[in-house]
Write a protein that holds these residues in place. Structure first.
Motif, PDB file in Angstrom:
ATOM      1  N   GLU A  65       0.815  -1.087  -0.040  1.00 33.68           N
ATOM      2  CA  GLU A  65       0.058  -0.008   0.016  1.00 33.68           C
ATOM      3  C   GLU A  65       1.028   1.189   0.149  1.00 33.68           C
ATOM      4  OE1 GLU A  65      -3.380   2.138   2.620  1.00 33.68           O
ATOM      5  OE2 GLU A  65      -2.914   0.114   3.192  1.00 33.68           O
ATOM      6  N   LEU A  66       0.558   2.190  -0.955  1.00 28.12           N
ATOM      7  CA  LEU A  66       1.340   3.430  -1.008  1.00 28.12           C
ATOM      8  C   LEU A  66       0.510   4.450  -1.206  1.00 28.12           C
ATOM      9  CD1 LEU A  66       3.937   2.505  -3.763  1.00 28.12           C
ATOM     10  CD2 LEU A  66       4.326   2.716  -1.292  1.00 28.12           C
ATOM     11  N   ASN A  67       0.668   5.633  -0.510  1.00 31.29           N
ATOM     12  CA  ASN A  67      -0.286   6.768  -0.680  1.00 31.29           C
ATOM     13  C   ASN A  67       0.594   7.754  -1.674  1.00 31.29           C
ATOM     14  OD1 ASN A  67      -1.275   9.454  -0.162  1.00 31.29           O
ATOM     15  ND2 ASN A  67      -2.404   8.368   1.597  1.00 31.29           N
ATOM     16  N   ALA A  68      -0.158   8.041  -2.742  1.00 27.54           N
ATOM     17  CA  ALA A  68       0.583   8.812  -3.729  1.00 27.54           C
ATOM     18  C   ALA A  68       0.472  10.291  -3.162  1.00 27.54           C
ATOM     19  CB  ALA A  68      -0.077   8.756  -4.900  1.00 27.54           C
ATOM     20  N   SER A  69      -0.228  10.869  -2.500  1.00 27.39           N
ATOM     21  CA  SER A  69      -0.231  12.117  -1.873  1.00 27.39           C
ATOM     22  C   SER A  69       0.928  12.399  -1.257  1.00 27.39           C
ATOM     23  CB  SER A  69      -1.503  12.446  -1.120  1.00 27.39           C
ATOM     24  OG  SER A  69      -1.582  11.617   0.035  1.00 27.39           O
ATOM     25  N   ASP A  70       1.577  11.489  -0.675  1.00 25.10           N
ATOM     26  CA  ASP A  70       2.820  11.922   0.208  1.00 25.10           C
ATOM     27  C   ASP A  70       3.938  11.645  -0.595  1.00 25.10           C
ATOM     28  OD1 ASP A  70       1.425  11.723   2.693  1.00 25.10           O
ATOM     29  OD2 ASP A  70       1.575   9.755   3.059  1.00 25.10           O
ATOM     30  N   GLN A  71       3.800  10.870  -1.606  1.00 29.04           N
ATOM     31  CA  GLN A  71       5.115  10.657  -2.503  1.00 29.04           C
ATOM     32  C   GLN A  71       4.540  10.793  -3.973  1.00 29.04           C
ATOM     33  OE1 GLN A  71       5.436   6.719  -0.798  1.00 29.04           O
ATOM     34  NE2 GLN A  71       7.065   7.310   0.558  1.00 29.04           N
ATOM     35  N   ARG A  72       4.652  11.853  -4.550  1.00 23.72           N
ATOM     36  CA  ARG A  72       3.870  12.400  -5.657  1.00 23.72           C
ATOM     37  C   ARG A  72       5.031  12.035  -6.991  1.00 23.72           C
ATOM     38  NH1 ARG A  72       0.299  16.340  -6.062  1.00 23.72           N
ATOM     39  NH2 ARG A  72       1.348  17.246  -7.530  1.00 23.72           N
ATOM     40  N   PHE A  78      -1.488  -1.385  -4.048  1.00 17.58           N
ATOM     41  CA  PHE A  78      -2.485  -0.445  -3.861  1.00 17.58           C
ATOM     42  C   PHE A  78      -2.098   1.009  -3.652  1.00 17.58           C
ATOM     43  CE2 PHE A  78      -5.485   1.608  -0.653  1.00 17.58           C
ATOM     44  CZ  PHE A  78      -6.404   2.065  -1.737  1.00 17.58           C
ATOM     45  N   LEU A  79      -2.300   1.672  -4.726  1.00 15.08           N
ATOM     46  CA  LEU A  79      -1.906   3.006  -4.772  1.00 15.08           C
ATOM     47  C   LEU A  79      -2.941   3.974  -4.358  1.00 15.08           C
ATOM     48  CD1 LEU A  79       0.709   4.736  -5.292  1.00 15.08           C
ATOM     49  CD2 LEU A  79       0.081   4.554  -7.775  1.00 15.08           C
ATOM     50  N   ASP A  80      -3.226   4.469  -3.213  1.00 11.07           N
ATOM     51  CA  ASP A  80      -4.255   5.354  -2.667  1.00 11.07           C
ATOM     52  C   ASP A  80      -3.901   6.788  -3.118  1.00 11.07           C
ATOM     53  OD1 ASP A  80      -6.388   6.088  -1.539  1.00 11.07           O
ATOM     54  OD2 ASP A  80      -5.548   5.977   0.538  1.00 11.07           O
ATOM     55  N   SER A  98      -3.146  12.218  -7.249  1.00 14.57           N
ATOM     56  CA  SER A  98      -2.208  13.097  -6.837  1.00 14.57           C
ATOM     57  C   SER A  98      -1.055  12.956  -7.356  1.00 14.57           C
ATOM     58  CB  SER A  98      -1.864  12.967  -5.372  1.00 14.57           C
ATOM     59  OG  SER A  98      -2.953  13.328  -4.555  1.00 14.57           O
ATOM     60  N   LEU A  99      -0.875  11.949  -8.292  1.00 16.56           N
ATOM     61  CA  LEU A  99       0.307  11.837  -8.989  1.00 16.56           C
ATOM     62  C   LEU A  99       0.892  12.673 -10.060  1.00 16.56           C
ATOM     63  CD1 LEU A  99       0.580   7.843  -9.314  1.00 16.56           C
ATOM     64  CD2 LEU A  99       2.195   9.200  -8.212  1.00 16.56           C
ATOM     65  N   THR A 100       2.010  13.041 -10.355  1.00 16.74           N
ATOM     66  CA  THR A 100       2.156  14.014 -11.538  1.00 16.74           C
ATOM     67  C   THR A 100       1.906  13.124 -12.804  1.00 16.74           C
ATOM     68  OG1 THR A 100       4.521  13.372 -11.732  1.00 16.74           O
ATOM     69  CG2 THR A 100       3.811  15.247 -10.231  1.00 16.74           C
ATOM     70  N   TYR A 154     -10.978  11.643  -7.933  1.00 18.04           N
ATOM     71  CA  TYR A 154     -11.652  12.085  -9.190  1.00 18.04           C
ATOM     72  C   TYR A 154     -10.788  11.309 -10.323  1.00 18.04           C
ATOM     73  CZ  TYR A 154     -12.839  16.139  -6.157  1.00 18.04           C
ATOM     74  OH  TYR A 154     -13.427  16.806  -5.136  1.00 18.04           O
ATOM     75  N   SER A 155     -11.719  10.513 -10.977  1.00 16.16           N
ATOM     76  CA  SER A 155     -10.910   9.570 -12.065  1.00 16.16           C
ATOM     77  C   SER A 155     -10.710  10.636 -13.130  1.00 16.16           C
ATOM     78  CB  SER A 155     -12.203   8.633 -12.501  1.00 16.16           C
ATOM     79  OG  SER A 155     -13.360   9.057 -12.964  1.00 16.16           O
ATOM     80  N   SER A 156     -11.182  11.706 -13.358  1.00 15.13           N
ATOM     81  CA  SER A 156     -10.890  12.440 -14.524  1.00 15.13           C
ATOM     82  C   SER A 156      -9.515  12.925 -14.525  1.00 15.13           C
ATOM     83  CB  SER A 156     -11.890  13.770 -14.770  1.00 15.13           C
ATOM     84  OG  SER A 156     -11.649  14.426 -13.533  1.00 15.13           O
ATOM     85  N   LYS A 157      -8.844  12.763 -13.292  1.00 15.20           N
ATOM     86  CA  LYS A 157      -7.427  13.087 -13.027  1.00 15.20           C
ATOM     87  C   LYS A 157      -6.570  12.026 -13.496  1.00 15.20           C
ATOM     88  CE  LYS A 157      -8.325  16.899  -9.948  1.00 15.20           C
ATOM     89  NZ  LYS A 157      -8.050  17.505  -8.553  1.00 15.20           N
TER      90      LYS A 157
END
Length: 325
Positions: A81-88, A114-116, A120-122, A148-151
């Protein structure tokens, strides 16, 4: 104090983790999604998945439940499990994800990453993720979670089965808080339950957190305790504020707003959210409701862009009062 004593002590556990569903069947309020996900597991044919939707509606819980059902007791060793908002950045995709995907494993056809908060990923990181998904598609399954899936770039969306989680129904939230209250031996009144459901706004995590916080104030969780602990305005207060403005009594409406901002401690964005939820309960005609929604949207945009909350909300009330004059 021993671990057992700590577990039993009041307030020692966070209830959102204590009562997090362990299997897909335990997830409340997302029956159609649960049924489709369960069919993937039953057929041993799990694709890449993309979960989109607001906070506290079961995305992370669904991902961990899938891992538990696929791997059993070995799920933690086969689930990253990774959180993309912390590590973008792109390095996260290139390093941690690739290292996990390359690692050896035994007895299973694939591992799950699992990428939460993947939105937030570039764009560069998402492009790297797309290539990684292609490279390790034989032995790795990705579950992406976003608001938002549009992102999410189209090449990633096209590689995933997309599941759009909806805000949880009032009935699902009420059933969960009733169940927890019974287990924790908390007296939850009818108006307390209604207040929890209203304050949650479809967010199960917020409902459970609010219940735990309200339970620390006394043996009975009622409407007053819930609104106090959540810093939420009663629906009738919001409706009275808007009605006074529409009727031309700006001073009274502004006084109510000042109480909410100063005494209750509400943020301007929270007031905007409650205003939006209350529009169709005001009993005003459709044209007036449309004008109100337009002004709420404008105030929300300005507050989001950094404008002064109180000034924008007072301007909103003033515009409604001027319409009547």
């Amino acid at each position: 104090m021993s671990d057992a004593d700590a577990t039993g002590a009041t307030g020692r556990e966070i209830w959102i983790e204590k009562y997090r569903p362990q299997t897909l069947d335990d997830i409340k309020g997302q029956a159609d999604i649960v049924e489709r996900l369960q069919s993937y597991i039953d057929q041993h044919d799990l694709p890449h998945l993309l979960f989109s939707g607001g906070a506290g509606i079961g995305k992370t819980t669904a991902a961990t439940a899938i891992a538990r059902q696929v791997y059993g007791d070995d799920w933690q060793g086969n689930f990253l499990e990774l959180n993309a908002s912390d590590q973008r950045g792109i390095d996260v995709v290139r390093d941690r994800i690739k290292n996990f995907a390359r690692a050896s494993f035994g007895g299973y056809d694939y591992r799950i990453i699992f990428l939460d908060e993947a939105d937030s990923l570039t764009d560069a990181a998402q492009s790297a993720l797309r290539r990684t998904m292609e490279q390790f598609s034989d032995n790795t399954r990705f579950i992406l979670s976003c608001n938002y899936s549009s992102k999410i770039i189209d090449p990633i969306q096209s590689r995933c089965a997309v599941f759009r989680f909806s805000p949880l129904s009032d009935e699902a939230i009420a059933a969960q808080v009733d169940e927890i209250a019974a287990i924790e031996d908390i007296e939850l009144t009818d108006d307390g339950r209604e207040a929890l459901v209203y304050a949650a706004g479809g967010d199960m995590r917020r409902a459970i957190n609010s219940l735990q916080a309200a339970a620390t104030t006394g043996e009975i969780v009622d409407e007053e305790a819930v609104y106090l602990i959540t810093s939420t305005a009663r629906p009738e207060e919001i409706e009275a504020m808007i009605t006074d403005a529409i009727n031309g009594d700006f001073a009274k409406s502004r006084a109510t707003l000042d109480t909410l901002l100063t005494d209750t401690g509400m943020a301007g964005g929270d007031i905007i959210d409650q205003l939006h939820r209350s529009v169709w309960d005001l009993g005003i005609d459709e044209r007036a409701a449309v004008r109100l929604l337009e002004r709420i949207g404008e105030a929300d945009y300005r507050i989001t862009e950094g404008a002064n909350e109180q000034v924008q909300l007072e301007a909103l009330l003033a515009s409604l009062a001027l319409d009547d004059s």
